[in-house]
Design a protein around this motif. Structure first.
Motif, PDB file in Angstrom:
ATOM      1  N   ARG A  96      38.068  46.066  27.663  1.00  0.00           N
ATOM      2  CA  ARG A  96      37.962  47.513  27.460  1.00  0.00           C
ATOM      3  C   ARG A  96      36.493  47.873  27.573  1.00  0.00           C
ATOM      4  O   ARG A  96      35.616  47.018  27.401  1.00  0.00           O
ATOM      5  CB  ARG A  96      38.548  47.926  26.120  1.00  0.00           C
ATOM      6  N   MET A  97      36.213  49.111  27.882  1.00  0.00           N
ATOM      7  CA  MET A  97      34.840  49.569  28.047  1.00  0.00           C
ATOM      8  C   MET A  97      34.045  49.240  26.782  1.00  0.00           C
ATOM      9  O   MET A  97      34.502  49.504  25.678  1.00  0.00           O
ATOM     10  CB  MET A  97      34.828  51.079  28.311  1.00  0.00           C
ATOM     11  N   GLY A  98      32.902  48.640  26.962  1.00  0.00           N
ATOM     12  CA  GLY A  98      32.026  48.320  25.849  1.00  0.00           C
ATOM     13  C   GLY A  98      32.207  46.917  25.284  1.00  0.00           C
ATOM     14  O   GLY A  98      31.422  46.499  24.447  1.00  0.00           O
ATOM     15  N   LEU A  99      33.220  46.194  25.722  1.00  0.00           N
ATOM     16  CA  LEU A  99      33.445  44.839  25.218  1.00  0.00           C
ATOM     17  C   LEU A  99      32.496  43.882  25.924  1.00  0.00           C
ATOM     18  O   LEU A  99      32.446  43.836  27.147  1.00  0.00           O
ATOM     19  CB  LEU A  99      34.899  44.420  25.455  1.00  0.00           C
ATOM     20  N   SER A 100      31.714  43.140  25.161  1.00  0.00           N
ATOM     21  CA  SER A 100      30.728  42.245  25.769  1.00  0.00           C
ATOM     22  C   SER A 100      31.345  40.892  26.099  1.00  0.00           C
ATOM     23  O   SER A 100      32.414  40.541  25.611  1.00  0.00           O
ATOM     24  CB  SER A 100      29.529  42.051  24.829  1.00  0.00           C
ATOM     25  N   TRP A 101      30.621  40.143  26.922  1.00  0.00           N
ATOM     26  CA  TRP A 101      31.072  38.818  27.327  1.00  0.00           C
ATOM     27  C   TRP A 101      31.185  37.877  26.147  1.00  0.00           C
ATOM     28  O   TRP A 101      31.891  36.891  26.211  1.00  0.00           O
ATOM     29  CB  TRP A 101      30.114  38.217  28.349  1.00  0.00           C
ATOM     30  N   SER A 102      30.473  38.168  25.082  1.00  0.00           N
ATOM     31  CA  SER A 102      30.503  37.265  23.929  1.00  0.00           C
ATOM     32  C   SER A 102      31.885  37.224  23.278  1.00  0.00           C
ATOM     33  O   SER A 102      32.148  36.356  22.461  1.00  0.00           O
ATOM     34  CB  SER A 102      29.450  37.671  22.901  1.00  0.00           C
ATOM     35  N   VAL A 114      29.593  33.807  36.934  1.00  0.00           N
ATOM     36  CA  VAL A 114      29.506  33.454  38.356  1.00  0.00           C
ATOM     37  C   VAL A 114      30.031  34.597  39.215  1.00  0.00           C
ATOM     38  O   VAL A 114      29.408  34.990  40.204  1.00  0.00           O
ATOM     39  CB  VAL A 114      30.283  32.149  38.647  1.00  0.00           C
ATOM     40  N   LEU A 115      31.172  35.160  38.830  1.00  0.00           N
ATOM     41  CA  LEU A 115      31.744  36.251  39.621  1.00  0.00           C
ATOM     42  C   LEU A 115      30.906  37.526  39.509  1.00  0.00           C
ATOM     43  O   LEU A 115      30.821  38.302  40.461  1.00  0.00           O
ATOM     44  CB  LEU A 115      33.194  36.489  39.221  1.00  0.00           C
ATOM     45  N   ALA A 116      30.254  37.734  38.359  1.00  0.00           N
ATOM     46  CA  ALA A 116      29.358  38.892  38.221  1.00  0.00           C
ATOM     47  C   ALA A 116      28.148  38.734  39.135  1.00  0.00           C
ATOM     48  O   ALA A 116      27.705  39.706  39.766  1.00  0.00           O
ATOM     49  CB  ALA A 116      28.911  39.040  36.761  1.00  0.00           C
ATOM     50  N   ASP A 117      27.603  37.524  39.221  1.00  0.00           N
ATOM     51  CA  ASP A 117      26.468  37.277  40.114  1.00  0.00           C
ATOM     52  C   ASP A 117      26.876  37.518  41.564  1.00  0.00           C
ATOM     53  O   ASP A 117      26.141  38.129  42.330  1.00  0.00           O
ATOM     54  CB  ASP A 117      25.940  35.849  39.947  1.00  0.00           C
ATOM     55  N   LEU A 160      39.237  40.111  35.430  1.00  0.00           N
ATOM     56  CA  LEU A 160      39.130  39.773  36.844  1.00  0.00           C
ATOM     57  C   LEU A 160      40.256  40.434  37.625  1.00  0.00           C
ATOM     58  O   LEU A 160      41.227  40.923  37.048  1.00  0.00           O
ATOM     59  CB  LEU A 160      39.230  38.251  37.057  1.00  0.00           C
ATOM     60  N   VAL A 161      40.101  40.412  38.960  1.00  0.00           N
ATOM     61  CA  VAL A 161      41.136  40.887  39.867  1.00  0.00           C
ATOM     62  C   VAL A 161      41.409  39.757  40.849  1.00  0.00           C
ATOM     63  O   VAL A 161      40.479  39.104  41.326  1.00  0.00           O
ATOM     64  CB  VAL A 161      40.655  42.139  40.637  1.00  0.00           C
ATOM     65  N   GLU A 162      42.680  39.523  41.144  1.00  0.00           N
ATOM     66  CA  GLU A 162      43.048  38.544  42.161  1.00  0.00           C
ATOM     67  C   GLU A 162      43.290  39.331  43.445  1.00  0.00           C
ATOM     68  O   GLU A 162      44.378  39.833  43.693  1.00  0.00           O
ATOM     69  CB  GLU A 162      44.286  37.758  41.725  1.00  0.00           C
ATOM     70  N   ARG A 167      42.285  34.080  45.123  1.00  0.00           N
ATOM     71  CA  ARG A 167      40.895  34.526  45.315  1.00  0.00           C
ATOM     72  C   ARG A 167      40.573  35.557  44.242  1.00  0.00           C
ATOM     73  O   ARG A 167      41.224  36.584  44.143  1.00  0.00           O
ATOM     74  CB  ARG A 167      40.704  35.097  46.714  1.00  0.00           C
ATOM     75  N   PHE A 168      39.550  35.263  43.448  1.00  0.00           N
ATOM     76  CA  PHE A 168      39.249  36.067  42.272  1.00  0.00           C
ATOM     77  C   PHE A 168      37.895  36.759  42.398  1.00  0.00           C
ATOM     78  O   PHE A 168      36.950  36.206  42.956  1.00  0.00           O
ATOM     79  CB  PHE A 168      39.256  35.178  41.024  1.00  0.00           C
ATOM     80  N   THR A 169      37.838  37.960  41.854  1.00  0.00           N
ATOM     81  CA  THR A 169      36.597  38.725  41.794  1.00  0.00           C
ATOM     82  C   THR A 169      36.585  39.489  40.482  1.00  0.00           C
ATOM     83  O   THR A 169      37.618  39.622  39.813  1.00  0.00           O
ATOM     84  CB  THR A 169      36.467  39.664  43.017  1.00  0.00           C
ATOM     85  N   LEU A 170      35.421  39.999  40.124  1.00  0.00           N
ATOM     86  CA  LEU A 170      35.270  40.745  38.888  1.00  0.00           C
ATOM     87  C   LEU A 170      35.999  42.077  38.987  1.00  0.00           C
ATOM     88  O   LEU A 170      35.968  42.724  40.035  1.00  0.00           O
ATOM     89  CB  LEU A 170      33.777  40.985  38.662  1.00  0.00           C
ATOM     90  N   ALA A 171      36.648  42.498  37.924  1.00  0.00           N
ATOM     91  CA  ALA A 171      37.330  43.794  37.900  1.00  0.00           C
ATOM     92  C   ALA A 171      36.287  44.907  37.846  1.00  0.00           C
ATOM     93  O   ALA A 171      35.178  44.720  37.323  1.00  0.00           O
ATOM     94  CB  ALA A 171      38.261  43.876  36.702  1.00  0.00           C
ATOM     95  N   LYS A 172      36.622  46.054  38.394  1.00  0.00           N
ATOM     96  CA  LYS A 172      35.715  47.205  38.375  1.00  0.00           C
ATOM     97  C   LYS A 172      35.405  47.579  36.929  1.00  0.00           C
ATOM     98  O   LYS A 172      36.279  47.631  36.088  1.00  0.00           O
ATOM     99  CB  LYS A 172      36.356  48.412  39.064  1.00  0.00           C
TER     100      LYS A 172
END
Length: 181
Positions: A96-102, A114-117, A160-162, A167-172
């Motif tokens: 959800r918006m505002g949720l950090s990777w931690s 990795v996908l963010a990079d 993520l989005v498949e 094949r995976f990428t970061l979700a918008k």
């Protein structure tokens, strides 16, 4: 009087029957154990989810357009608080918006990082085999399938989005401006 060979055969037969009985009992217990472990895991997950829902919020929610809280936890000054740090083998929260990777455990953070990079550099999606090689793992089926399981879980939770099968990428919206590593 029975012969020695006859007595040995009788004892061998009795021992064989006992072994068979014990194996059947062990199989029955193993099946019961599997059911009990599944039930126990469901209760642990349910308790964890109830704890997340009932946990008090600090009221300091970030604005929807803000990238605060979306930065890489590995950045200086972004160490997760003890209460925010994910426990090993914890449930992956819905993004959800505002949720950090931690909020993610270390393994999931690695995948997202990795996908963010790649997203930041304008590169396309990755397969789990490419992720395994990038992490320095052997690209053997067990390692690739473990990564695929994690990636699919991140897809199901909105991180993520498949884009194509496997094949995976970061979700918008998962990483805002300056949110990459």
């Amino acid at each position: 009087m029975p012969s020695v060979v006859g007595l040995l055969e009788q004892r061998e037969l009795a021992a064989r029957r006992r072994v068979d009985e014990l194996r059947e009992e062990a199989d029955r217990i193993q099946a019961e154990l599997a059911v009990a472990e599944r039930d126990w895991n469901e209760w642990v997950i349910a308790r964890s989810r109830v704890g997340e829902v009932l946990a008090p919020t600090d009221g300091g929610a970030t604005c929807p357009g803000s990238s605060e809280g979306l930065r890489d936890p590995g950045e200086p000054g972004m160490r997760p608080e003890a209460a925010d740090a994910a426990k090993p083998k914890s449930v992956v929260p819905m993004w959800r918006m505002g949720l950090s990777w931690s909020a993610l455990s270390v393994d999931y953070q690695r995948i997202v990082r990795v996908l963010a990079d790649r997203d930041r550099l304008g590169q396309g999606p990755l397969t789990c085999q490419e992720l395994a090689i990038g992490f320095g793992l052997e690209a053997v089926p067990a390692k690739v399938e473990a990564l695929q399981s994690k990636a699919k879980r991140l897809v199901a939770r909105g991180w993520l989005v498949e884009s194509a099968p496997g094949r995976f990428t970061l979700a918008k919206g998962v990483v805002g401006q300056g949110g990459g590593s």
